[in-house]
Scaffold this motif. Structure first.
Motif, PDB file in Angstrom:
ATOM      1  N   SER A  20       0.841  -1.191   0.000  1.00  0.00           N
ATOM      2  CA  SER A  20       0.000   0.000   0.000  1.00  0.00           C
ATOM      3  C   SER A  20       0.875   1.240   0.000  1.00  0.00           C
ATOM      4  CB  SER A  20      -0.916   0.018   1.231  1.00  0.00           C
ATOM      5  OG  SER A  20      -1.793  -1.078   1.234  1.00  0.00           O
ATOM      6  N   CYS A  21       0.396   2.276  -0.640  1.00  0.00           N
ATOM      7  CA  CYS A  21       1.087   3.561  -0.669  1.00  0.00           C
ATOM      8  C   CYS A  21       0.064   4.626  -0.330  1.00  0.00           C
ATOM      9  CB  CYS A  21       1.690   3.796  -2.041  1.00  0.00           C
ATOM     10  SG  CYS A  21       2.438   5.427  -2.250  1.00  0.00           S
ATOM     11  N   GLU A  22       0.162   5.174   0.872  1.00  0.00           N
ATOM     12  CA  GLU A  22      -0.795   6.163   1.328  1.00  0.00           C
ATOM     13  C   GLU A  22      -0.173   7.544   1.288  1.00  0.00           C
ATOM     14  OE1 GLU A  22      -2.401   5.371   5.175  1.00  0.00           O
ATOM     15  OE2 GLU A  22      -3.818   7.034   5.096  1.00  0.00           O
ATOM     16  N   ALA A  23      -0.877   8.470   0.686  1.00  0.00           N
ATOM     17  CA  ALA A  23      -0.399   9.840   0.566  1.00  0.00           C
ATOM     18  C   ALA A  23      -1.011  10.708   1.655  1.00  0.00           C
ATOM     19  CB  ALA A  23      -0.748  10.404  -0.799  1.00  0.00           C
ATOM     20  N   PHE A  26      -1.131  15.979   0.591  1.00  0.00           N
ATOM     21  CA  PHE A  26      -1.522  16.400  -0.742  1.00  0.00           C
ATOM     22  C   PHE A  26      -2.500  15.376  -1.269  1.00  0.00           C
ATOM     23  CE2 PHE A  26       0.713  13.574  -3.817  1.00  0.00           C
ATOM     24  CZ  PHE A  26       1.436  12.800  -2.918  1.00  0.00           C
ATOM     25  N   SER A  27      -3.219  15.752  -2.295  1.00  0.00           N
ATOM     26  CA  SER A  27      -4.157  14.823  -2.887  1.00  0.00           C
ATOM     27  C   SER A  27      -3.466  14.039  -3.987  1.00  0.00           C
ATOM     28  CB  SER A  27      -5.364  15.572  -3.470  1.00  0.00           C
ATOM     29  OG  SER A  27      -6.226  14.666  -4.116  1.00  0.00           O
ATOM     30  N   SER A  28      -3.216  12.770  -3.716  1.00  0.00           N
ATOM     31  CA  SER A  28      -2.517  11.953  -4.709  1.00  0.00           C
ATOM     32  C   SER A  28      -3.363  11.736  -5.949  1.00  0.00           C
ATOM     33  CB  SER A  28      -2.119  10.608  -4.102  1.00  0.00           C
ATOM     34  OG  SER A  28      -3.274   9.865  -3.757  1.00  0.00           O
ATOM     35  N   ARG A  53      -6.340   8.918 -12.472  1.00  0.00           N
ATOM     36  CA  ARG A  53      -7.684   8.374 -12.286  1.00  0.00           C
ATOM     37  C   ARG A  53      -7.756   6.871 -12.536  1.00  0.00           C
ATOM     38  NH1 ARG A  53     -11.844  12.971 -14.750  1.00  0.00           N
ATOM     39  NH2 ARG A  53     -11.053  14.707 -13.492  1.00  0.00           N
ATOM     40  N   GLY A  54      -6.602   6.276 -12.783  1.00  0.00           N
ATOM     41  CA  GLY A  54      -6.552   4.830 -12.934  1.00  0.00           C
ATOM     42  C   GLY A  54      -6.842   4.315 -14.321  1.00  0.00           C
ATOM     43  N   GLY A  55      -7.009   5.224 -15.281  1.00  0.00           N
ATOM     44  CA  GLY A  55      -7.372   4.793 -16.622  1.00  0.00           C
ATOM     45  C   GLY A  55      -6.234   4.212 -17.426  1.00  0.00           C
ATOM     46  N   ASN A  56      -5.026   4.547 -17.063  1.00  0.00           N
ATOM     47  CA  ASN A  56      -3.844   4.038 -17.763  1.00  0.00           C
ATOM     48  C   ASN A  56      -2.940   3.346 -16.767  1.00  0.00           C
ATOM     49  OD1 ASN A  56      -4.235   5.093 -20.542  1.00  0.00           O
ATOM     50  ND2 ASN A  56      -4.230   7.040 -19.463  1.00  0.00           N
ATOM     51  N   ILE A  57      -2.591   2.120 -17.096  1.00  0.00           N
ATOM     52  CA  ILE A  57      -1.778   1.274 -16.208  1.00  0.00           C
ATOM     53  C   ILE A  57      -0.669   0.649 -17.034  1.00  0.00           C
ATOM     54  CG2 ILE A  57      -1.803  -0.896 -14.925  1.00  0.00           C
ATOM     55  CD1 ILE A  57      -4.569  -0.137 -13.888  1.00  0.00           C
ATOM     56  N   PHE A  58       0.517   0.592 -16.440  1.00  0.00           N
ATOM     57  CA  PHE A  58       1.671   0.031 -17.135  1.00  0.00           C
ATOM     58  C   PHE A  58       2.458  -0.876 -16.188  1.00  0.00           C
ATOM     59  CE2 PHE A  58       1.055   2.752 -20.719  1.00  0.00           C
ATOM     60  CZ  PHE A  58       0.552   3.927 -20.206  1.00  0.00           C
ATOM     61  N   TYR A  59       3.045  -1.897 -16.782  1.00  0.00           N
ATOM     62  CA  TYR A  59       3.897  -2.832 -16.028  1.00  0.00           C
ATOM     63  C   TYR A  59       5.168  -3.096 -16.827  1.00  0.00           C
ATOM     64  CZ  TYR A  59      -0.546  -3.967 -13.720  1.00  0.00           C
ATOM     65  OH  TYR A  59      -1.744  -3.905 -13.053  1.00  0.00           O
ATOM     66  N   VAL A  60       6.235  -3.373 -16.124  1.00  0.00           N
ATOM     67  CA  VAL A  60       7.409  -3.870 -16.822  1.00  0.00           C
ATOM     68  C   VAL A  60       7.171  -5.350 -17.130  1.00  0.00           C
ATOM     69  CG1 VAL A  60       9.013  -2.211 -15.825  1.00  0.00           C
ATOM     70  CG2 VAL A  60       8.588  -4.387 -14.644  1.00  0.00           C
ATOM     71  N   ARG A  71      -5.817   1.868  -7.506  1.00  0.00           N
ATOM     72  CA  ARG A  71      -5.821   3.025  -6.621  1.00  0.00           C
ATOM     73  C   ARG A  71      -7.228   3.320  -6.146  1.00  0.00           C
ATOM     74  NH1 ARG A  71      -2.921   7.673  -9.543  1.00  0.00           N
ATOM     75  NH2 ARG A  71      -3.388   8.759  -7.593  1.00  0.00           N
ATOM     76  N   ASP A  72      -7.287   3.886  -4.959  1.00  0.00           N
ATOM     77  CA  ASP A  72      -8.539   4.350  -4.365  1.00  0.00           C
ATOM     78  C   ASP A  72      -8.305   5.800  -3.970  1.00  0.00           C
ATOM     79  OD1 ASP A  72     -10.749   4.956  -2.839  1.00  0.00           O
ATOM     80  OD2 ASP A  72     -10.768   3.055  -1.769  1.00  0.00           O
ATOM     81  N   ASN A  73      -8.699   6.710  -4.830  1.00  0.00           N
ATOM     82  CA  ASN A  73      -8.417   8.128  -4.580  1.00  0.00           C
ATOM     83  C   ASN A  73      -9.194   8.663  -3.375  1.00  0.00           C
ATOM     84  OD1 ASN A  73      -6.544   8.264  -6.611  1.00  0.00           O
ATOM     85  ND2 ASN A  73      -7.953   9.135  -8.124  1.00  0.00           N
TER      86      ASN A  73
END
Length: 128
Positions: A20-23, A26-28, A53-60, A71-73
């Motif tokens: 998990s990464c919690e910000a 600021f508004s992440s 907004r989660g519409g674009n996702i990339f992975y190596v 993500r859960d904004n």
């Protein structure tokens, strides 16, 4: 402004972890978020990233089909679900925030210097 990464631990090969990464401060939701990792003696490398907004996702390539970013904004939190873990996934995992335009090119989205805010890292150890 702070990013707090958590959820790391020790797991056997084939196991799963969810980071998990919690910000805070600021508004992440206005930023793209990336997950990076750094193994001992190696450079920090990108793992996955997600647009604001989660519409674009990339992975190596090395994690495709095994890792899932989301993500859960509303909670200002980004997650990295890691399944079928391998010993070579062992590293300190960091989350970082960048302007949305960072994700527009392959080179840009994995460039460490393009990310403005970094979390402190969480250790993931996968035993064989």
């Amino acid at each position: 402004v702070q990013l707090q990464a958590s959820g790391g631990g020790l797991v056997q090969a084939g196991g799963s972890l969810r980071l998990s990464c919690e910000a805070s401060g600021f508004s992440s939701g206005y930023y793209a978020i990336g997950w990076f990792r750094q193994a001992p003696g190696k450079e920090r490398e990108g793992v996955s990233c997600i647009s604001s907004r989660g519409g674009n996702i990339f992975y190596v390539d090395s994690v495709k089909g095994r890792f899932t970013i989301s993500r859960d904004n509303a909670k200002n939190t980004v997650y990295l679900q890691m399944n079928s873990l391998k010993p070579e996934d062992t590293a300190v995992y960091y989350c970082a925030a960048a302007p949305g335009s960072t994700l527009l090119s392959i080179r840009s989205r994995w460039r460490v210097a393009n990310y403005d805010y970094w979390g402190q890292g969480t250790q993931v150890t996968v035993s064989s």
